[in-house]
Design a protein around this motif. Sequence first.
Motif, mmCIF file in Angstrom:
data_model
loop_
_atom_site.group_PDB
_atom_site.id
_atom_site.type_symbol
_atom_site.label_atom_id
_atom_site.label_comp_id
_atom_site.label_asym_id
_atom_site.label_seq_id
_atom_site.Cartn_x
_atom_site.Cartn_y
_atom_site.Cartn_z
ATOM 1 N N ASP A 115 0.820 -1.210 0.000
ATOM 2 C CA ASP A 115 0.000 0.000 0.000
ATOM 3 C C ASP A 115 0.855 1.261 0.000
ATOM 4 O OD1 ASP A 115 -2.299 -1.476 -0.041
ATOM 5 O OD2 ASP A 115 -2.742 -1.252 2.100
ATOM 6 N N SER A 116 2.056 1.162 0.557
ATOM 7 C CA SER A 116 2.962 2.318 0.607
ATOM 8 C C SER A 116 3.625 2.594 -0.737
ATOM 9 C CB SER A 116 4.039 2.084 1.666
ATOM 10 O OG SER A 116 4.734 0.873 1.395
ATOM 11 N N GLY A 117 3.460 1.669 -1.700
ATOM 12 C CA GLY A 117 4.029 1.864 -3.027
ATOM 13 C C GLY A 117 5.271 1.044 -3.297
ATOM 14 N N GLU A 118 5.929 0.533 -2.238
ATOM 15 C CA GLU A 118 7.123 -0.276 -2.443
ATOM 16 C C GLU A 118 6.769 -1.607 -3.109
ATOM 17 O OE1 GLU A 118 6.559 0.962 0.672
ATOM 18 O OE2 GLU A 118 8.126 2.503 0.831
ATOM 19 N N VAL A 119 7.685 -2.089 -3.931
ATOM 20 C CA VAL A 119 7.496 -3.366 -4.614
ATOM 21 C C VAL A 119 8.313 -4.435 -3.899
ATOM 22 C CG1 VAL A 119 7.857 -4.645 -6.760
ATOM 23 C CG2 VAL A 119 7.004 -2.303 -6.831
ATOM 24 N N LEU A 120 7.684 -5.570 -3.659
ATOM 25 C CA LEU A 120 8.284 -6.682 -2.923
ATOM 26 C C LEU A 120 8.244 -7.929 -3.801
ATOM 27 C CD1 LEU A 120 9.177 -7.733 -0.002
ATOM 28 C CD2 LEU A 120 6.771 -8.366 0.263
ATOM 29 N N VAL A 121 9.371 -8.651 -3.865
ATOM 30 C CA VAL A 121 9.421 -9.917 -4.605
ATOM 31 C C VAL A 121 9.424 -11.061 -3.600
ATOM 32 C CG1 VAL A 121 10.761 -11.370 -6.178
ATOM 33 C CG2 VAL A 121 10.609 -8.901 -6.575
ATOM 34 N N ALA A 122 8.537 -12.023 -3.802
ATOM 35 C CA ALA A 122 8.461 -13.214 -2.944
ATOM 36 C C ALA A 122 8.668 -14.454 -3.801
ATOM 37 C CB ALA A 122 7.103 -13.275 -2.253
ATOM 38 N N GLN A 123 9.362 -15.429 -3.246
ATOM 39 C CA GLN A 123 9.531 -16.716 -3.918
ATOM 40 C C GLN A 123 9.128 -17.811 -2.944
ATOM 41 O OE1 GLN A 123 13.131 -17.176 -6.150
ATOM 42 N NE2 GLN A 123 12.984 -19.395 -6.214
ATOM 43 N N PHE A 124 8.224 -18.704 -3.382
ATOM 44 C CA PHE A 124 7.670 -19.670 -2.441
ATOM 45 C C PHE A 124 7.217 -20.918 -3.199
ATOM 46 C CE2 PHE A 124 4.700 -16.419 -3.768
ATOM 47 C CZ PHE A 124 3.613 -17.128 -4.251
#
Length: 345
Positions: free
Chosen positions: A304-313
């Motif tokens: 929501d803050s605009g930051e982009v997060l990459v997740a691997q699962f």
Amino acid sequence: MGIRVANVSKNFGDFRAVDNVSVDVETGSLVALLGPSGSGKSTLLRLIAGLEETDSGRIWITGEEATERSVQDRQVGFVFQHFALFKHRTVRQNVAFGLELRRWKKEPIRRRVDELLELVQLQGYGGRYPSQLSGGQRQRVALARALAVQPRVLLLDEPFSALDAKVRKELRAWLRNLHSEMHVTTVIVTHDQEEAMEVADRIVVMNEGRIEQIGSPAEIYDHPASPFVMSFVGAVNVLPQGALPQHGMADGFRPGAAAQGDGQIFIRPHDVEVFASPQAGSVPARLKRLTHMGRDLQAELQLDSGEVLVAQFPREQINYSEIRVGDELHVISRQVRTFVPDYAI
């Protein structure tokens, strides 16, 4: 000690390529010099080989000081990135070249070349010319030529970087097996973190002419000594501090790291858990992209803050067939790392 480098520096004009570097390479080990272009790793290798002269500091090879010795007197085997084979010579003649310079007799040369061609799995290729070989085969010829003179140490300057990904992977496994057989003290320069992690006993991470960290592959990955090491070795998300909640305690690398407020947290993609519904302590994130990577999924998520997060699962973690780009998911981190800036130590 196989190689000892003590307080070595090297300048090219106003540019300091190697800045007061000290490192020990154990006898019989395989050590990787890892870093981005311009970090000083190839220059350090050339200083060890005697191809460049030090401006200051000292170098020992197998217990004997080599700082002022010529390349020939250091008795090192050097393998270049672009093979450097003699195009007009056959495979056998390339491998035999160093032995001929040392005036070995013909029969011992023949036996040694046969032995090396078997070692590098090129029996039957002795009569071919380099142009008749694949890139991987040419690099194995270059390794055989370096090993022919029975060097005290073997130095490899990005030996696989000119090859395609599949051949590089095959040659990494081959080199590791070869080293296990021969136990020649070996230093390999690479900018490929996967290559360093796969082949080396220990990794020396370099940046801007200096050593950032020395350790085993596991130590470098699991306990990076600086933000640079964490960012260079392995994928990482860098976010403002407090951007993502976590399970358990923060894994600060120095006491009080989280409290110092240095403004950044570091999270490995595999430390991010993704859920289809809200969980205790989770935060919402909008799915921007979903990539299938075999048994794993990689999700690009926007907070929501605009930051982009990459997740691997793992694929089993979520019913991926029911989610679409634009859907709201929920994330939480298993581990957050922080670093205290130098001025706060």
